[in-house]
Design a protein around this motif. Structure first.
Motif, PDB file in Angstrom:
ATOM      1  N   ASP A   1     -66.539 116.407 -24.647  1.00  0.00           N
ATOM      2  CA  ASP A   1     -67.710 117.198 -24.784  1.00  0.00           C
ATOM      3  C   ASP A   1     -67.585 118.571 -25.190  1.00  0.00           C
ATOM      4  O   ASP A   1     -68.216 119.535 -25.016  1.00  0.00           O
ATOM      5  N   GLY A   2     -65.938 118.915 -25.409  1.00  0.00           N
ATOM      6  CA  GLY A   2     -65.787 120.018 -25.811  1.00  0.00           C
ATOM      7  C   GLY A   2     -65.215 121.220 -24.683  1.00  0.00           C
ATOM      8  O   GLY A   2     -64.688 122.080 -24.920  1.00  0.00           O
ATOM      9  N   SER A   3     -65.291 120.802 -23.366  1.00  0.00           N
ATOM     10  CA  SER A   3     -64.937 121.384 -22.337  1.00  0.00           C
ATOM     11  C   SER A   3     -63.486 121.469 -22.140  1.00  0.00           C
ATOM     12  O   SER A   3     -62.953 120.407 -22.722  1.00  0.00           O
ATOM     13  N   VAL A   4     -63.056 122.287 -21.344  1.00  0.00           N
ATOM     14  CA  VAL A   4     -61.483 122.457 -21.131  1.00  0.00           C
ATOM     15  C   VAL A   4     -61.472 122.395 -19.703  1.00  0.00           C
ATOM     16  O   VAL A   4     -61.803 123.258 -18.861  1.00  0.00           O
ATOM     17  N   VAL A   5     -60.295 121.539 -19.264  1.00  0.00           N
ATOM     18  CA  VAL A   5     -59.676 121.623 -17.821  1.00  0.00           C
ATOM     19  C   VAL A   5     -58.402 122.069 -18.105  1.00  0.00           C
ATOM     20  O   VAL A   5     -57.664 121.715 -18.962  1.00  0.00           O
ATOM     21  N   ASN A   6     -57.859 122.533 -16.953  1.00  0.00           N
ATOM     22  CA  ASN A   6     -56.341 123.033 -16.802  1.00  0.00           C
ATOM     23  C   ASN A   6     -55.627 121.695 -16.612  1.00  0.00           C
ATOM     24  O   ASN A   6     -55.884 120.722 -15.970  1.00  0.00           O
ATOM     25  N   MET A   7     -54.377 121.791 -17.449  1.00  0.00           N
ATOM     26  CA  MET A   7     -53.441 120.618 -17.036  1.00  0.00           C
ATOM     27  C   MET A   7     -51.895 121.434 -17.699  1.00  0.00           C
ATOM     28  O   MET A   7     -51.818 121.577 -18.837  1.00  0.00           O
ATOM     29  N   SER A   8     -51.148 121.869 -16.795  1.00  0.00           N
ATOM     30  CA  SER A   8     -50.080 122.692 -17.143  1.00  0.00           C
ATOM     31  C   SER A   8     -48.517 122.039 -17.014  1.00  0.00           C
ATOM     32  O   SER A   8     -47.623 122.522 -17.486  1.00  0.00           O
ATOM     33  N   VAL A   9     -48.587 120.771 -16.520  1.00  0.00           N
ATOM     34  CA  VAL A   9     -47.396 120.074 -16.285  1.00  0.00           C
ATOM     35  C   VAL A   9     -47.679 118.745 -16.993  1.00  0.00           C
ATOM     36  O   VAL A   9     -48.533 117.939 -16.871  1.00  0.00           O
ATOM     37  N   PRO A  10     -46.715 118.293 -17.777  1.00  0.00           N
ATOM     38  CA  PRO A  10     -46.957 116.729 -18.375  1.00  0.00           C
ATOM     39  C   PRO A  10     -46.630 115.852 -17.235  1.00  0.00           C
ATOM     40  O   PRO A  10     -45.750 115.850 -16.308  1.00  0.00           O
ATOM     41  N   ILE A  11     -47.441 114.823 -17.210  1.00  0.00           N
ATOM     42  CA  ILE A  11     -47.570 113.611 -16.446  1.00  0.00           C
ATOM     43  C   ILE A  11     -47.250 112.593 -17.173  1.00  0.00           C
ATOM     44  O   ILE A  11     -47.898 111.821 -17.904  1.00  0.00           O
ATOM     45  N   VAL A  12     -45.961 112.065 -17.425  1.00  0.00           N
ATOM     46  CA  VAL A  12     -45.407 111.344 -18.293  1.00  0.00           C
ATOM     47  C   VAL A  12     -44.380 110.373 -17.885  1.00  0.00           C
ATOM     48  O   VAL A  12     -43.936 110.446 -16.851  1.00  0.00           O
ATOM     49  N   LEU A  13     -44.182 109.201 -18.583  1.00  0.00           N
ATOM     50  CA  LEU A  13     -43.324 108.176 -18.118  1.00  0.00           C
ATOM     51  C   LEU A  13     -42.369 107.767 -19.185  1.00  0.00           C
ATOM     52  O   LEU A  13     -42.879 107.372 -20.219  1.00  0.00           O
ATOM     53  N   ALA A  14     -41.141 107.933 -18.829  1.00  0.00           N
ATOM     54  CA  ALA A  14     -40.108 107.638 -19.909  1.00  0.00           C
ATOM     55  C   ALA A  14     -39.726 106.359 -19.943  1.00  0.00           C
ATOM     56  O   ALA A  14     -39.571 105.603 -18.807  1.00  0.00           O
ATOM     57  N   ILE A  15     -39.227 105.719 -21.060  1.00  0.00           N
ATOM     58  CA  ILE A  15     -38.574 104.454 -21.184  1.00  0.00           C
ATOM     59  C   ILE A  15     -37.548 104.519 -22.019  1.00  0.00           C
ATOM     60  O   ILE A  15     -37.600 105.460 -22.895  1.00  0.00           O
ATOM     61  N   ASP A  16     -36.690 103.588 -22.043  1.00  0.00           N
ATOM     62  CA  ASP A  16     -35.300 103.710 -22.753  1.00  0.00           C
ATOM     63  C   ASP A  16     -35.524 102.791 -24.073  1.00  0.00           C
ATOM     64  O   ASP A  16     -36.565 101.908 -24.140  1.00  0.00           O
ATOM     65  N   ASP A  17     -34.428 102.665 -24.823  1.00  0.00           N
ATOM     66  CA  ASP A  17     -34.672 101.727 -26.019  1.00  0.00           C
ATOM     67  C   ASP A  17     -34.788 100.274 -25.933  1.00  0.00           C
ATOM     68  O   ASP A  17     -35.904  99.771 -26.488  1.00  0.00           O
ATOM     69  N   SER A  18     -34.179  99.806 -24.792  1.00  0.00           N
ATOM     70  CA  SER A  18     -34.227  98.502 -24.577  1.00  0.00           C
ATOM     71  C   SER A  18     -35.769  97.986 -23.945  1.00  0.00           C
ATOM     72  O   SER A  18     -35.991  97.058 -24.598  1.00  0.00           O
ATOM     73  N   THR A  19     -36.105  98.837 -23.168  1.00  0.00           N
ATOM     74  CA  THR A  19     -37.587  98.702 -22.746  1.00  0.00           C
ATOM     75  C   THR A  19     -38.604  98.718 -23.776  1.00  0.00           C
ATOM     76  O   THR A  19     -39.610  97.878 -23.971  1.00  0.00           O
ATOM     77  N   LYS A  20     -38.512  99.598 -24.894  1.00  0.00           N
ATOM     78  CA  LYS A  20     -39.401  99.644 -25.776  1.00  0.00           C
ATOM     79  C   LYS A  20     -39.155  98.474 -26.797  1.00  0.00           C
ATOM     80  O   LYS A  20     -40.349  98.045 -26.881  1.00  0.00           O
ATOM     81  N   ARG A  21     -38.027  97.874 -26.961  1.00  0.00           N
ATOM     82  CA  ARG A  21     -37.885  96.624 -27.571  1.00  0.00           C
ATOM     83  C   ARG A  21     -38.527  95.516 -27.032  1.00  0.00           C
ATOM     84  O   ARG A  21     -39.197  94.648 -27.773  1.00  0.00           O
ATOM     85  N   SER A  22     -38.255  95.400 -25.527  1.00  0.00           N
ATOM     86  CA  SER A  22     -39.092  94.526 -25.065  1.00  0.00           C
ATOM     87  C   SER A  22     -40.282  94.334 -24.925  1.00  0.00           C
ATOM     88  O   SER A  22     -40.976  93.495 -24.879  1.00  0.00           O
ATOM     89  N   ILE A  23     -40.967  95.644 -25.163  1.00  0.00           N
ATOM     90  CA  ILE A  23     -42.667  95.715 -25.080  1.00  0.00           C
ATOM     91  C   ILE A  23     -43.221  95.179 -26.660  1.00  0.00           C
ATOM     92  O   ILE A  23     -43.835  94.436 -26.721  1.00  0.00           O
ATOM     93  N   GLY A  24     -42.232  95.745 -27.563  1.00  0.00           N
ATOM     94  CA  GLY A  24     -42.653  95.100 -28.911  1.00  0.00           C
ATOM     95  C   GLY A  24     -44.000  95.812 -29.501  1.00  0.00           C
ATOM     96  O   GLY A  24     -44.338  96.862 -29.174  1.00  0.00           O
ATOM     97  N   ASP A  25     -44.886  94.774 -29.759  1.00  0.00           N
ATOM     98  CA  ASP A  25     -46.372  95.149 -30.275  1.00  0.00           C
ATOM     99  C   ASP A  25     -47.208  94.947 -29.093  1.00  0.00           C
ATOM    100  O   ASP A  25     -48.362  94.871 -29.412  1.00  0.00           O
ATOM    101  N   GLY A  26     -47.022  94.712 -27.826  1.00  0.00           N
ATOM    102  CA  GLY A  26     -47.855  94.421 -26.857  1.00  0.00           C
ATOM    103  C   GLY A  26     -48.810  95.820 -26.514  1.00  0.00           C
ATOM    104  O   GLY A  26     -48.414  96.923 -26.972  1.00  0.00           O
ATOM    105  N   THR A  27     -49.832  95.481 -25.976  1.00  0.00           N
ATOM    106  CA  THR A  27     -50.639  96.612 -25.655  1.00  0.00           C
ATOM    107  C   THR A  27     -50.808  96.861 -24.366  1.00  0.00           C
ATOM    108  O   THR A  27     -51.578  97.884 -23.821  1.00  0.00           O
ATOM    109  N   LYS A  28     -49.916  96.141 -23.432  1.00  0.00           N
ATOM    110  CA  LYS A  28     -50.302  96.270 -21.791  1.00  0.00           C
ATOM    111  C   LYS A  28     -48.742  96.255 -21.248  1.00  0.00           C
ATOM    112  O   LYS A  28     -47.938  95.435 -21.890  1.00  0.00           O
TER     113      LYS A  28
END
Length: 478
Positions: free
Chosen positions: A137-164
């Protein structure tokens, strides 16, 4: 009913005597009630005339959460939970470490509302560069620290084209959640560290724990958490979600909520600050301001007092009458600690909006630490409170800067520092406090309640034993 415009954005945005005088002046011909709003904070001023003039009472509803509605990402109780668990067993797996699991709890309970899962790239970049998120809607909310999840190369390969993917607790091998509509993107660690901490110097605790050895990719998406995160460590009753806290504040009839975060034991200087804040709110016209004493319960660096001991100490503070249990709610804030100074203190404040707090107490060098290499503080001690007064998306939060408290040698108690007689005051740093407790020495009378001090002494006694491991001791989720 007369309607007043949004009141001026003072540094601490409080309804002070000057503003009350302005309102009274504009209300000379008004009967009944005046209402106005400061962003999502609703105020009602009830006006009564008497022979002595205009009288006014202030009432306020709980502040709205960011985005207008609390996010709840836990699958409802019922057959759907089992169906989701079975679905998760068929999906590619992403393992969660302890800090990852803490972020799942933070997200699932709505502390980061309106965020609905681990950040996709657009959210990640907005957070790094703007400390905020722009909503549809164009409004802004504060968010100052990244809330992220890291994965390695092998996990990325195991996911492939999956969506979940299924998110699995590494310590128990149990499915925790499903991450839907996923997006995988590059984890630029140097940029993330530099923009979050303002330095890439080695030795930053959160970086060493969660980023340095993490994978080179980030995975974002929408979370569905199978069931609430529990730790079964005797402290789960203190882990109240934003929704549960709001329910508690309403049950107590709170017309203002002021939050105080800490990661250290409570001494009488803290207590003085909190009781003085309540007095100020009563003077402003509130009838029942409630304190949210909200210790951080996620990852902390190894030399901080562990959560279980801090909670014992806080309980003694209440038992000894240092704080009033009737106007105090003690709960655990589940977020991990970054020690990222002015960047992180915005996150701490934003999360308390979602819990219903409309006042936030901020002190010297919030979320700060010593420089990991040089002999100096990493951040300017005053920048945290200055940033909070200007931060995008925090305009609706009332910032209450600390008054400096120290030990008054003449009064033999903690009191607000008086520069005109500075030689009468003793400043006892956190380092000094820990040294005294470790050596079983007593602080000056009136520095901390006796029961609370004994808990601190007992903790340092416990870690003096050779078999005690002091690194990252908290319980794992069950």
């Amino acid at each position: 009913m007369a309607s007043l415009a949004k009141f001026p954005n003072y540094t601490n945005q409080t309804l002070n005597s000057r503003r009350i005088s302005q309102i009274q002046s504009r209300a000379k011909t008004t009967h009944g009630q005046i209402s106005f709003r400061n962003s999502n904070l609703s105020w009602n001023l009830k006006l009564n005339r008497s022979s002595r003039g205009l009288k006014m009472a202030v009432t306020a509803s709980l502040i709205e959460p960011d985005g207008g509605k609390l996010v709840d990402l836990v699958v409802p109780v019922g057959p759907t939970r089992e169906l989701k668990r079975r679905e998760a067993e068929t999906l590619p797996r992403v393992e969660l470490g302890r800090v990852d699991l803490e972020w799942v709890q933070v997200l699932s309970e709505g502390w980061a509302s309106p965020l609905r899962g681990f950040m996709r790239e657009a959210e990640f970049l907005q957070t790094l560069h703007f400390s905020s998120l722009r909503l549809d809607d164009g409004s802004v909310v504060n968010m100052s620290v990244p809330i992220v999840l890291a994965i390695d190369d092998s996990t990325k390969r195991s996911i492939g084209d999956g969506t979940k993917v299924a998110l699995v607790d590494r310590s128990t091998n149990k499915v925790v959640a499903i991450l839907n509509n996923i997006e995988i993107y590059k984890h630029n660690k140097e940029e993330r560290i530099a923009r979050t901490w303002g330095t890439t110097a080695p030795g930053l605790p959160y970086v060493e724990e969660t980023i340095t050895h993490a994978g080179n990719w980030l995975i974002g998406g929408d979370l569905e958490v199978i069931k609430p995160i529990k730790y079964n460590d005797g402290l789960d009753d203190y882990r109240l979600s934003p929704a549960q806290l709001r329910e508690e504040f309403e049950k107590r009839g709170a017309d203002a909520v002021f939050a105080f975060q800490l990661r250290n034991p409570v001494h009488n200087g803290h207590a003085l600050l909190m009781t003085d804040t309540r007095r100020r709110l009563l003077d402003m016209g509130y009838k029942n301001p409630v304190l949210l004493l909200h210790p951080l319960g996620g990852f902390t660096k190894a030399d901080d007092v562990p959560l279980s001991w801090r909670m014992k100490q806080h309980q003694k503070v209440l038992e000894d009458g240092v704080l009033n249990p009737d106007s105090t709610v003690v709960a655990i804030f589940p977020s991990p600690m970054h020690y990222a100074g002015p960047t992180e203190v915005q996150w701490h404040a934003k999360a308390r909006i979602n819990a219903g707090a409309n006042f936030y107490i901020v002190g010297r060098d919030p979320a700060g630490m010593s420089h990991p290499i040089e002999k100096r503080d990493l951040y300017d001690a005053d920048h945290g409170k200055k940033v909070l007064s200007m931060a995008p998306g925090l305009e609706k939060l009332n910032i209450l800067p600390f008054r400096v408290a120290a030990y008054d040698l003449k009064k033999k108690q903690m009191d607000f520092f008086d520069p005109s007689r500075k030689d009468d005051f003793l400043f006892i740093s956190g380092t000094k406090m820990r040294t005294l407790a470790r050596n079983r020495e007593s602080p000056p009378d009136g520095f901390m309640c006796p029961g609370g001090w004994q808990v601190l002494v007992d903790y340092y006694d416990s870690i003096s034993k050779p078999e005690t491991n002091t690194k990252f001791r908290e319980a794992v989720a069950a």
